[in-house]
Design a protein around this motif. Structure first.
Motif, short mmCIF file in Angstrom:
data_model
loop_
_atom_site.label_atom_id
_atom_site.label_comp_id
_atom_site.label_asym_id
_atom_site.label_seq_id
_atom_site.Cartn_x
_atom_site.Cartn_y
_atom_site.Cartn_z
N GLY A 112 0.81 -1.21 0.00
CA GLY A 112 0.00 0.00 0.00
C GLY A 112 0.85 1.26 0.00
N LEU A 113 1.92 1.25 0.77
CA LEU A 113 2.79 2.42 0.88
C LEU A 113 3.39 2.79 -0.48
N HIS A 114 3.65 1.77 -1.30
CA HIS A 114 4.32 2.03 -2.58
C HIS A 114 3.37 2.07 -3.78
N THR A 115 2.06 1.99 -3.52
CA THR A 115 1.11 2.04 -4.63
C THR A 115 0.03 3.10 -4.47
N GLU A 116 -0.30 3.49 -3.25
CA GLU A 116 -1.38 4.45 -3.02
C GLU A 116 -0.88 5.89 -3.17
N LYS A 117 -1.63 6.70 -3.93
CA LYS A 117 -1.25 8.09 -4.14
C LYS A 117 -1.17 8.87 -2.83
N PHE A 118 -1.96 8.43 -1.84
CA PHE A 118 -1.98 9.13 -0.56
C PHE A 118 -0.58 9.21 0.06
N PHE A 119 0.27 8.21 -0.23
CA PHE A 119 1.59 8.14 0.41
C PHE A 119 2.71 8.70 -0.46
N VAL A 120 2.35 9.36 -1.55
CA VAL A 120 3.38 9.79 -2.48
C VAL A 120 4.36 10.78 -1.87
N ASP A 121 3.91 11.53 -0.86
CA ASP A 121 4.81 12.48 -0.21
C ASP A 121 5.49 11.90 1.03
N LYS A 122 5.17 10.63 1.34
CA LYS A 122 5.77 9.98 2.51
C LYS A 122 7.02 9.19 2.16
N VAL A 123 6.98 8.53 0.99
CA VAL A 123 8.12 7.71 0.57
C VAL A 123 8.36 7.90 -0.92
N GLU A 124 9.54 7.54 -1.37
CA GLU A 124 9.79 7.44 -2.80
C GLU A 124 9.20 6.12 -3.27
N GLN A 125 8.06 6.19 -3.92
CA GLN A 125 7.33 4.97 -4.26
C GLN A 125 8.04 4.20 -5.37
N VAL A 126 8.14 2.89 -5.16
CA VAL A 126 8.80 2.00 -6.12
C VAL A 126 7.81 0.88 -6.45
N PRO A 127 7.03 1.01 -7.52
CA PRO A 127 6.04 -0.01 -7.86
C PRO A 127 6.62 -1.42 -7.98
N ALA A 128 7.84 -1.52 -8.49
CA ALA A 128 8.45 -2.84 -8.63
C ALA A 128 8.66 -3.50 -7.26
N TYR A 129 8.99 -2.67 -6.27
CA TYR A 129 9.13 -3.20 -4.91
C TYR A 129 7.79 -3.68 -4.38
N ALA A 130 6.72 -2.93 -4.68
CA ALA A 130 5.38 -3.34 -4.25
C ALA A 130 5.05 -4.73 -4.79
N GLU A 131 5.45 -5.01 -6.02
CA GLU A 131 5.17 -6.32 -6.61
C GLU A 131 5.95 -7.42 -5.92
N THR A 132 7.14 -7.11 -5.43
CA THR A 132 7.88 -8.14 -4.68
C THR A 132 7.15 -8.49 -3.39
N GLN A 133 6.47 -7.52 -2.81
CA GLN A 133 5.73 -7.77 -1.58
C GLN A 133 4.50 -8.63 -1.84
N VAL A 134 3.88 -8.45 -3.01
CA VAL A 134 2.75 -9.30 -3.40
C VAL A 134 3.22 -10.75 -3.51
N ARG A 135 4.39 -10.95 -4.11
CA ARG A 135 4.92 -12.31 -4.25
C ARG A 135 5.35 -12.91 -2.92
N LEU A 136 5.71 -12.03 -1.98
CA LEU A 136 6.15 -12.49 -0.67
C LEU A 136 4.99 -12.95 0.22
N MET A 137 3.83 -12.33 0.04
CA MET A 137 2.70 -12.59 0.93
C MET A 137 2.34 -14.07 1.06
N PRO A 138 2.20 -14.83 -0.03
CA PRO A 138 1.85 -16.25 0.13
C PRO A 138 2.87 -17.03 0.96
N LYS A 139 4.14 -16.67 0.85
CA LYS A 139 5.17 -17.35 1.63
C LYS A 139 5.00 -17.06 3.12
N ARG A 140 4.66 -15.82 3.43
CA ARG A 140 4.48 -15.46 4.84
C ARG A 140 3.22 -16.13 5.40
N TRP A 141 2.15 -16.18 4.60
CA TRP A 141 0.94 -16.86 5.06
C TRP A 141 1.21 -18.35 5.27
#
Length: 203
Positions: A112-141
């Motif tokens: 969410g931090l790297h995809t939502e426009k609301f956070f654009v001034d909070k972090v330097e958003q990296v969409p590719a990093y967001a996708e790594t987190q999507v791939r990580l979620m099933p492993k964590r579950w």
């Protein structure tokens, strides 16, 4: 006393669920995060990070950070214990709270931090990093599913705790971003069903 909050924010949600589980009623001052009310000069005087929740006591004392606010109410009203009633329980709940924050909440929150426009001034958003987190979620579950394979309903000593409340916040984010828990994890699905069945789920 008043609590500045918004149920869409996961950390604010944690405090709202905590209070509901305790049966504590606190006046809520709504803060609309979707129109950046947390970024106004007036709110920044209460929390320079521009984040909720914020608890304001009657004497003007301000407490920020969701777990700190929960700790305050745990000390005021120890029962039902949500953070551990003995030194060992408190340490175990803290252990599981950290695990749930880092291993389970972390990936979907980073997404969410790297995809939502609301956070654009909070972090330097990296969409590719967001996708790594999507791939990580099933492993964590899958990790959590193995941890719950002993049949317990809740993550710490089979007693509902703040660690499960962090799980609730995670599930709400998963719903919002449409990244549900994988169906092939029966132990996590059992835990998820137990959380969604609690009255505090709808806070």
């Amino acid at each position: 006393m008043k609590l500045y909050s918004h149920p869409m924010a996961p950390n604010a949600l944690r405090t709202l669920v905590f209070l509901a589980e305790k049966g504590i009623e606190v006046p809520i001052e709504p803060v609309d995060i979707m129109v950046a009310e947390t970024r106004t000069p007036a709110f920044l005087k209460k929390n320079s990070l521009g984040e909720i929740p914020v608890l304001e006591l009657d004497d003007g004392t301000l407490i920020t950070e969701s777990v700190a606010i929960c700790r305050y109410f745990e000390e005021l009203q120890p029962e039902p214990s949500l953070m551990g009633a003995t030194p060992v329980e408190a340490a175990q709940v803290e252990m599981w709270s950290r695990r749930m924050e880092q291993q389970i909440l972390g990936p979907i929150a980073q997404y969410g931090l790297h995809t939502e426009k609301f956070f654009v001034d909070k972090v330097e958003q990296v969409p590719a990093y967001a996708e790594t987190q999507v791939r990580l979620m099933p492993k964590r579950w899958a990790w959590l599913d193995a941890e719950l394979s002993d049949g317990r309903t809740y993550v710490c000593n089979d007693r509902f705790s703040i660690a499960d409340i962090t799980g609730m916040a995670t599930l709400h984010l998963c719903d919002f971003f449409k990244h549900p828990v994988p169906e092939d994890l029966p132990n996590v699905k059992r835990w998820e069903a137990a959380l969604r069945a609690r009255p505090s789920w709808k806070r």
